[in-house]
Write an enzyme that holds these catalytic residues in place. Structure first.
Site, PDB file in Angstrom:
ATOM      1  N   THR A  33       0.835  -1.212   0.000  1.00  0.00           N
ATOM      2  CA  THR A  33       0.000   0.000   0.000  1.00  0.00           C
ATOM      3  C   THR A  33       0.861   1.249   0.000  1.00  0.00           C
ATOM      4  OG1 THR A  33      -0.060  -0.228   2.393  1.00  0.00           O
ATOM      5  CG2 THR A  33      -1.975  -1.021   1.203  1.00  0.00           C
ATOM      6  N   GLY A 119      12.978 -10.720   5.129  1.00  0.00           N
ATOM      7  CA  GLY A 119      11.965  -9.684   4.932  1.00  0.00           C
ATOM      8  C   GLY A 119      11.828  -8.740   6.103  1.00  0.00           C
ATOM      9  N   ASP A 167      10.099   1.085   5.259  1.00  0.00           N
ATOM     10  CA  ASP A 167      11.149   0.349   5.963  1.00  0.00           C
ATOM     11  C   ASP A 167      12.100   1.285   6.704  1.00  0.00           C
ATOM     12  OD1 ASP A 167       9.906  -1.724   4.740  1.00  0.00           O
ATOM     13  OD2 ASP A 167      11.495  -2.153   3.297  1.00  0.00           O
TER      14      ASP A 167
END
Length: 381
Positions: A33, A119, A167
């Site tokens: 998103t 991840g 991130d």
């Protein structure tokens, strides 16, 4: 880890370093998103990249990466990318100076316990940690948000991945006992309580590398943009999928190629799930939040097509294990981890069951990482 790092630094460079800890992150909900200007809900975790650093009074940056047993030197007057992991450091050095800030040469050792390829964004943690270290060392006066944007720019220009801001933002702004609802358009954020001492965040690695992730990531981006271009004919004020309501999307379903409709539909409903999830957390309602996670996995797998057999198996199998509140794939997809919220006393049986079942089917034992939400980048010593 810290003592080992201090010792290695003084042996290699014959001086005492400052040590910065930059956490990896998990994203509880709100996947794919960020580049659609929507919301994300990350938290910083207790796995970190450590940057040991000291000035060396030259114009050279000398780096030793402990995990790879590799050393590399470059001039601070860097202007273009090279090969591999050092691009993160080259890019951060370059973009800090592009902001008119003056840095000097440094000696650096990098180490960490963020599992690579899981991840948790070890690359963003590296950018955040190195940028924060230079900011502290040379008193540059950059804010945490400016450092996050420098990390993002580095990914875009030196690494070649058009990532969103999540991130880097999460690594720099983390706060123990809270996740962060970040508006990826305005960059406004608020801390949402996530204080469930009776639960752990457990990542299960599908053991599949993200080889498709970056190329497919750009394809998904284009598909979302194609959807927006069509919808804008009806809603000229709409600039991204974030502005589209489910009813509007359904109304124009026939005009969108089926694959584009699926991609857009995932993003539009993921925004709804995230907002509902934040409300649930604010009300201390973990059960409702967990249901949103299950629904997100379904959307990522069926509508956005970024899952894989192994991730689907892990997410679906987790739902049947007692003590699991929510589970879904996390990150770009095509590999990496599932994120699970598991009752603390159920973590051990959960780990045994999921490893045994996965091994039975895929002849490999998945790595399991138990984490909790922690503070963002900070000076450790």
């Amino acid at each position: 880890m810290i003592k080992k790092l201090q010792k290695a630094f003084s042996e290699r460079f014959n001086k005492e370093p400052m040590i910065i800890g930059a956490p990896g992150r998990v994203n509880l909900i709100g996947e794919h998103t960020d580049y659609n200007n929507g919301f994300v809900l990350p938290g910083a975790v207790d796995k970190r990249i450590y940057v040991a650093i000291a000035p060396n009074n030259t114009d050279k940056v000398n780096v030793f990466a402990n995990q790879f047993n590799e050393s590399y030197s470059f001039s601070i007057n860097v202007s273009e990318p090279h090969q591999g992991w050092m691009n993160y450091l080259l890019g951060v050095s370059y973009h800090i100076q592009q902001k008119g800030k003056k840095i000097g040469g440094v000696d650096v050792i990098i180490d960490g316990d963020i599992p690579v390829g899981a991840g948790m964004s070890s690359s963003a943690a590296l950018c955040s940690g190195f940028g924060f270290a230079l900011n502290e060392l040379f008193q540059l006066g950059l804010s945490r948000m400016e450092l996050a944007l420098i990390g993002q720019k580095t990914e875009h220009t030196f690494v070649g991945l058009k990532c969103g801001i999540m991130d880097q933002f999460a690594s720099l702004h983390g706060k123990a006992g809270h996740v962060m609802k970040l508006d990826c358009r305005s960059l406004e954020y608020e801390y949402i309580p996530f204080n469930f001492p009776g639960h752990k965040i457990v990542l299960v690695n599908s053991m599949v590398s993200h080889s498709l992730a970056s190329s497919e990531y750009n394809v998904r981006r284009q598909q979302c943009e194609e959807g927006i271009a069509i919808l804008q004919k009806h809603y000229p004020n709409v600039t991204s999928l974030r502005d589209i309501e489910p009813a509007q999307l359904l109304q124009h379903k026939e005009e969108l190629p089926p694959i584009v409709f699926d991609r857009c539909s995932y993003v539009v409903y993921e925004k709804e799930r995230l907002l509902k999830g934040c409300e649930a957390l604010t009300n201390n309602d973990l059960a409702t939040f967990g249901k949103m996670m299950f629904a997100t996995h379904e959307g990522l797998s069926k509508k956005y097509s970024v899952s894989c057999t192994e991730l689907d198996f892990l997410a679906e199998f987790a739902q049947q294990i007692p003590g699991v509140v929510g589970a879904r794939m996390m990150g770009g997809g095509f590999g990496g981890c599932t994120i699970n919220i598991v009752q603390a006393e159920a973590v051990e049986p959960f780990t045994q069951k999921i490893q045994a079942a996965f091994n039975g089917l895929f002849k490999q034992t998945p790595e399991v990482y138990v984490t909790q939400i922690e503070d963002g980048v900070k000076i450790i010593s």
